[in-house]
Structures are given as C-alpha cells and as structure tokens.
Motif scaffolding. Sequence first.
Motif, PDB file in Angstrom:
ATOM      1  N   LYS A 124       4.731  -7.148  -9.435  1.00 11.08           N
ATOM      2  CA  LYS A 124       4.133  -7.809  -8.096  1.00 11.08           C
ATOM      3  C   LYS A 124       3.570  -9.203  -8.535  1.00 11.08           C
ATOM      4  N   LEU A 147       1.070   0.041  -0.306  1.00 18.53           N
ATOM      5  CA  LEU A 147       1.784  -1.302  -0.263  1.00 18.53           C
ATOM      6  C   LEU A 147       3.211  -1.050   0.344  1.00 18.53           C
ATOM      7  N   SER A 191       5.385 -10.231   0.338  1.00 20.73           N
ATOM      8  CA  SER A 191       4.841  -9.016   0.030  1.00 20.73           C
ATOM      9  C   SER A 191       3.940  -9.079  -1.314  1.00 20.73           C
ATOM     10  N   GLY A 194      -2.421  -8.089  -1.082  1.00 20.25           N
ATOM     11  CA  GLY A 194      -2.767  -6.684  -1.415  1.00 20.25           C
ATOM     12  C   GLY A 194      -2.913  -6.369  -2.945  1.00 20.25           C
ATOM     13  N   ILE A 196      -2.551  -3.713  -6.151  1.00 18.46           N
ATOM     14  CA  ILE A 196      -1.904  -2.490  -6.637  1.00 18.46           C
ATOM     15  C   ILE A 196      -2.851  -1.481  -7.515  1.00 18.46           C
TER      16      ILE A 196
END
Length: 197
Positions: A124, A147, A191, A194, A196
């Motif tokens: 990510k 996610l 993306s 957020g 993980i």
Amino acid sequence: MGVKGRNLLYGLYLFTGLAALLLKVGGYETPARWMLVLMGVLITSIGAFYYRVRAARKESRTQGLKLLFLLPVSRSYIRALLALSDDQLDQPFQRAYEIHINTHQKLPLNDFTQQLKEDLAYLKNHFNQTLFVWETNVPLPLSFRQLIKEAEKRNQAFWKKGRWPGVAPTFASRPKHKYTRRGAFLLNENSKGGSII
C-alpha cells in the motif's frame, strides 16, 4: 504470463504429447515430428516460467516482503483474465502483479497474520497505479477486507467467491477448498487512505 498462463502451457504440452503419439501410431511421421518440436518449445517456456518465479521470489525478498511475493504479469494478460471472469475495473493501471504466498514458510497463525499485514501495508505504501490480483483460501485480515470494500465503491477492487477461470486442464497446484476467493485491488492515490494494520 501468470499462473493461468502456465496452466495453459501445461495443457498444451499434454495435448501435444498425446497428438504426437496418435500421429506416430497412425503413420503420420512428419506431423508427429512437428508435434515433438512444439513439445520442446512448450517445455522450454514452462522452464522459463519457473525461472521467472524464482527471480520474482528473490526480488520480493529484496524489496522487504516477508510472506508474499509478487509475480509480474502483462496488462493485456490481466485484462483477458478479468474479461474471462466477467470482472471489470474501470480504472487504468500501469503495472500488474499476481500476489502469491511463500508456502515454504510454516508459521504459527499469529505470526502468519502479522507478516501478512506488514506485507500488505508495504504494498500500500510503495506502489501506485498498480493492479494486484490473487486467488486464495487464506483469510485476509479484516482491515484489508474493509479497505477492499471501500475501493469497491470506486470500482477499484473486488473480492468474490470462486476461482479465476481455468484455461486448461492442469496438474498444477491450486487451492482446493470451498472457501477459495479471487480478488483484485488497484492501488493509486485514491486508495492510499486508511490503515491496513
């Protein structure tokens, strides 16, 4: 070419071997020889694929991935795979990888989950405009599934029951479990939000 492409080569190899045998028995010497030549080309291609897998494992370790390794695949191959499975992502991508788990490591569940989270966080944070695809019966961490759900709303991911469509009969290893899932996730600037972990 990814794992499905390898499976296609296996299927062609088996078919070509059978065809060569039948042609030889039927007295068709020249076509049988051409089939043997084709078998040689196919076995060379399969060998090259395994060399690529070894190189991908090594490169993934060099990048810092502990549990996962990334197998580069062509964008046209991925588009064909998505079309065959009737799964579409509208967003463009520059690179594509199949995500594989390094099955040589036997870890306790807690260590396995923690390494998986760390590797997913690495992906990510270090990749952009990259599409990742996978097929697994390993449960993904809840945070990563959340996610994916968020990315699904932007048509940048999916997580579905079932395997990717097979392209040939194969004796290659595949998950054999009723909980097998396939998925894709596009990492880009949209993306990156957020956590993980």
